[in-house]
Write a protein that holds these residues in place. Structure first.
Motif, PDB file in Angstrom:
ATOM      1  N   GLY A  13      25.674 -70.262  39.119  1.00 20.88           N
ATOM      2  CA  GLY A  13      24.418 -69.739  38.582  1.00 20.88           C
ATOM      3  C   GLY A  13      24.604 -68.286  38.193  1.00 20.88           C
ATOM      4  N   CYS A  14      24.355 -67.980  36.906  1.00 19.09           N
ATOM      5  CA  CYS A  14      24.664 -66.649  36.379  1.00 19.09           C
ATOM      6  C   CYS A  14      23.439 -65.943  35.797  1.00 19.09           C
ATOM      7  CB  CYS A  14      25.764 -66.760  35.313  1.00 19.09           C
ATOM      8  SG  CYS A  14      27.323 -67.415  35.938  1.00 19.09           S
ATOM      9  N   GLY A  15      22.279 -66.149  36.420  1.00 19.13           N
ATOM     10  CA  GLY A  15      21.052 -65.531  35.943  1.00 19.13           C
ATOM     11  C   GLY A  15      20.821 -64.159  36.552  1.00 19.13           C
ATOM     12  N   ASN A  16      19.560 -63.732  36.587  1.00 20.60           N
ATOM     13  CA  ASN A  16      19.234 -62.376  37.020  1.00 20.60           C
ATOM     14  C   ASN A  16      19.616 -62.093  38.470  1.00 20.60           C
ATOM     15  OD1 ASN A  16      18.202 -61.484  34.562  1.00 20.60           O
ATOM     16  ND2 ASN A  16      16.152 -62.265  35.007  1.00 20.60           N
ATOM     17  N   GLU A  40      29.523 -66.706  30.104  1.00 26.84           N
ATOM     18  CA  GLU A  40      30.392 -65.756  29.389  1.00 26.84           C
ATOM     19  C   GLU A  40      29.758 -64.369  29.365  1.00 26.84           C
ATOM     20  OE1 GLU A  40      33.358 -65.998  28.347  1.00 26.84           O
ATOM     21  OE2 GLU A  40      33.836 -68.107  27.982  1.00 26.84           O
ATOM     22  N   SER A  41      28.453 -64.301  29.128  1.00 24.34           N
ATOM     23  CA  SER A  41      27.765 -63.017  29.104  1.00 24.34           C
ATOM     24  C   SER A  41      27.831 -62.334  30.464  1.00 24.34           C
ATOM     25  CB  SER A  41      26.311 -63.224  28.679  1.00 24.34           C
ATOM     26  OG  SER A  41      25.584 -62.012  28.754  1.00 24.34           O
ATOM     27  N   PHE A  42      27.619 -63.097  31.515  1.00 24.82           N
ATOM     28  CA  PHE A  42      27.696 -62.576  32.876  1.00 24.82           C
ATOM     29  C   PHE A  42      29.098 -62.045  33.171  1.00 24.82           C
ATOM     30  CE2 PHE A  42      28.487 -63.641  37.441  1.00 24.82           C
ATOM     31  CZ  PHE A  42      27.583 -62.766  38.019  1.00 24.82           C
ATOM     32  N   LYS A  43      30.091 -62.821  32.837  1.00 23.79           N
ATOM     33  CA  LYS A  43      31.482 -62.407  33.050  1.00 23.79           C
ATOM     34  C   LYS A  43      31.789 -61.108  32.317  1.00 23.79           C
ATOM     35  CE  LYS A  43      36.185 -63.821  31.809  1.00 23.79           C
ATOM     36  NZ  LYS A  43      37.043 -64.924  31.315  1.00 23.79           N
ATOM     37  N   ALA A  50      26.355 -59.412  41.827  1.00 23.64           N
ATOM     38  CA  ALA A  50      27.578 -58.941  41.176  1.00 23.64           C
ATOM     39  C   ALA A  50      27.713 -57.426  41.259  1.00 23.64           C
ATOM     40  CB  ALA A  50      27.596 -59.399  39.721  1.00 23.64           C
ATOM     41  N   GLU A  51      26.607 -56.722  41.104  1.00 22.33           N
ATOM     42  CA  GLU A  51      26.642 -55.260  41.206  1.00 22.33           C
ATOM     43  C   GLU A  51      27.156 -54.826  42.581  1.00 22.33           C
ATOM     44  OE1 GLU A  51      22.602 -54.424  40.379  1.00 22.33           O
ATOM     45  OE2 GLU A  51      22.821 -54.544  38.194  1.00 22.33           O
ATOM     46  N   ALA A  52      26.686 -55.493  43.615  1.00 21.88           N
ATOM     47  CA  ALA A  52      27.117 -55.156  44.972  1.00 21.88           C
ATOM     48  C   ALA A  52      28.554 -55.589  45.220  1.00 21.88           C
ATOM     49  CB  ALA A  52      26.183 -55.811  45.983  1.00 21.88           C
ATOM     50  N   LEU A  53      28.931 -56.719  44.666  1.00 21.41           N
ATOM     51  CA  LEU A  53      30.276 -57.250  44.890  1.00 21.41           C
ATOM     52  C   LEU A  53      31.341 -56.312  44.330  1.00 21.41           C
ATOM     53  CD1 LEU A  53      31.468 -59.911  46.107  1.00 21.41           C
ATOM     54  CD2 LEU A  53      31.757 -60.675  43.751  1.00 21.41           C
ATOM     55  N   LEU A  67      21.102 -70.628  42.477  1.00 23.81           N
ATOM     56  CA  LEU A  67      20.465 -71.785  41.855  1.00 23.81           C
ATOM     57  C   LEU A  67      19.010 -71.895  42.289  1.00 23.81           C
ATOM     58  CD1 LEU A  67      23.282 -74.456  42.377  1.00 23.81           C
ATOM     59  CD2 LEU A  67      22.833 -73.088  40.327  1.00 23.81           C
ATOM     60  N   TRP A  68      18.255 -72.714  41.551  1.00 21.06           N
ATOM     61  CA  TRP A  68      16.878 -72.979  41.928  1.00 21.06           C
ATOM     62  C   TRP A  68      16.848 -73.805  43.215  1.00 21.06           C
ATOM     63  CZ3 TRP A  68      13.140 -73.959  37.230  1.00 21.06           C
ATOM     64  CH2 TRP A  68      13.139 -72.813  36.417  1.00 21.06           C
ATOM     65  N   THR A  69      15.745 -73.732  43.926  1.00 21.93           N
ATOM     66  CA  THR A  69      15.636 -74.239  45.289  1.00 21.93           C
ATOM     67  C   THR A  69      16.039 -75.708  45.459  1.00 21.93           C
ATOM     68  OG1 THR A  69      13.843 -72.637  45.593  1.00 21.93           O
ATOM     69  CG2 THR A  69      14.081 -74.348  47.271  1.00 21.93           C
TER      70      THR A  69
END
Length: 345
Positions: A10-13, A42-45, A19-22, A75-77
């Motif tokens: 899951g690569c959403g908000n 791809e955008s997330f990467k 990712a910022e913390a990682l 992911l969603w719940t």
């Protein structure tokens, strides 16, 4: 040692916050990202310069091909249980998931069972445990700054499952992780919401009594809330209000009127750095994470006990037994919340 191999599902908000913390943790290397949308992956990467990461649209195939040590799932719940089942079967060592645990109490219990059986470290993103203000309030409670904790007022936006989970987790952390004895709840389901593909109420209220005698009143959503989020803690010698992100509101020590509490600023980035450190350091040390599924399970049990109280029209004692579904959704499907003028028409 080699860096931990990390994969995102899951690569959403919310994935972006992780990712910022990682990127601030030198013990990890992102080897794969997975999303149903290849464009999103791809955008997330690209945004986070995960240059060597493989891109997948099928997380099962990703798990088999990349063999990550750690999975971060956003992911969603309703997808949490099948995701974790796949990760545990693939030998992933740690899975960190967005909250809440699952859309039914039975699914929550199954995730806990799988974690126990597989030994896979499972955590949920109650990141506000790492807010500076919440840490400070826990310190005050340990010091006895407001005396013996007597009661709490709990607040969140709607609904119990997706938003209330933060407030219940916050309350449990303030009350030394003490479990709840019983719950009596009520919900407004006449205008149901849909949060991450789970239907939910627009307002809930209730009373909780903890095993150590601390009492709590809860309100999620609806009018006339005097706090939007967070907890008001009332002790024998004072009180303090603190929102989800650790912002201190009113606070008093009765015999020290000159006391002015230190005010902690909300810092989501710092909270998320705490999340990643908790996941990785716990895996390294083989210890119980601060964000352990066991703690998330306690918050989830309170939520489903509130819903079951509505179904039974009665007080519900914990541990919650005889329930595997989501009682609110069962009542909604049965037409329980139709406006009074329409019932029996």
């Amino acid at each position: 040692m080699d860096k931990y191999r990390v994969a995102f599902i899951g690569c959403g908000n919310r994935a972006k916050r992780h990712a910022e913390a990682l990127r601030a943790d030198g013990r990890c290397r992102v080897v794969a990202v997975s999303d149903l949308s290849p464009e999103a992956a791809e955008s997330f990467k690209a945004e986070f310069a995960f240059g060597e990461a493989a891109v997948h649209t099928d997380y099962a195939a990703m798990l088999a091909a990349e063999k990550p040590d750690i999975v971060i799932s956003c992911l969603w719940t309703p997808l949490h249980l099948p995701m974790f089942r796949a990760c545990a079967a693939a030998g992933v060592r740690a899975v960190h998931s967005e909250k809440p645990m699952a859309p039914t109490w039975g699914d929550c219990l199954e995730m806990a069972r799988l974690a126990e059986a597989s030994g896979c470290q499972l955590t949920f993103c109650h990141q506000r445990r790492f807010a500076a203000g919440n840490r400070l309030v826990r310190e005050w409670l340990r010091e006895g700054r407001i005396g013996k904790l007597l009661r709490m007022d709990l607040y969140s936006p709607p609904n119990l499952l997706d938003c209330g989970t933060h407030t219940f987790d916050q309350a449990l952390s303030f009350n030394e992780e003490t479990g709840v004895k019983w719950v009596l709840g009520a919900v407004d389901g006449t205008n149901p919401l849909n949060w991450f593909s789970v239907r939910a109420e627009s307002m809930a209220v209730g009373t909780l009594v903890f095993a150590n005698g601390v009492r709590a009143a809860v309100q999620t959503g609806g009018p006339d809330q005097d706090m939007h989020t967070g907890v008001r803690l009332v002790g024998s010698e004072g009180f303090v209000e603190v929102d989800w992100d650790g912002r201190i509101g009113e606070a008093r020590v009765y015999d020290d009127p000159a006391w002015k509490p230190e005010v902690a600023e909300a810092d989501e980035a710092a909270q998320m750095i705490g999340v990643i450190d908790d996941v990785v350091s716990s895996l390294e040390a083989g210890r119980e994470p601060e964000l352990s599924y066991r703690k998330a399970l306690r918050a989830s049990e309170i939520i489903y006990a509130c819903y079951e109280s509505v179904r039974r029209h009665a007080r519900v004692e914990l541990p919650l037994a005889g329930v595997t579904d989501n009682p609110f959704i069962q009542l909604l499907d049965a037409g329980h919340f139709e406006p009074a003028a329409e019932q029996g028409a």
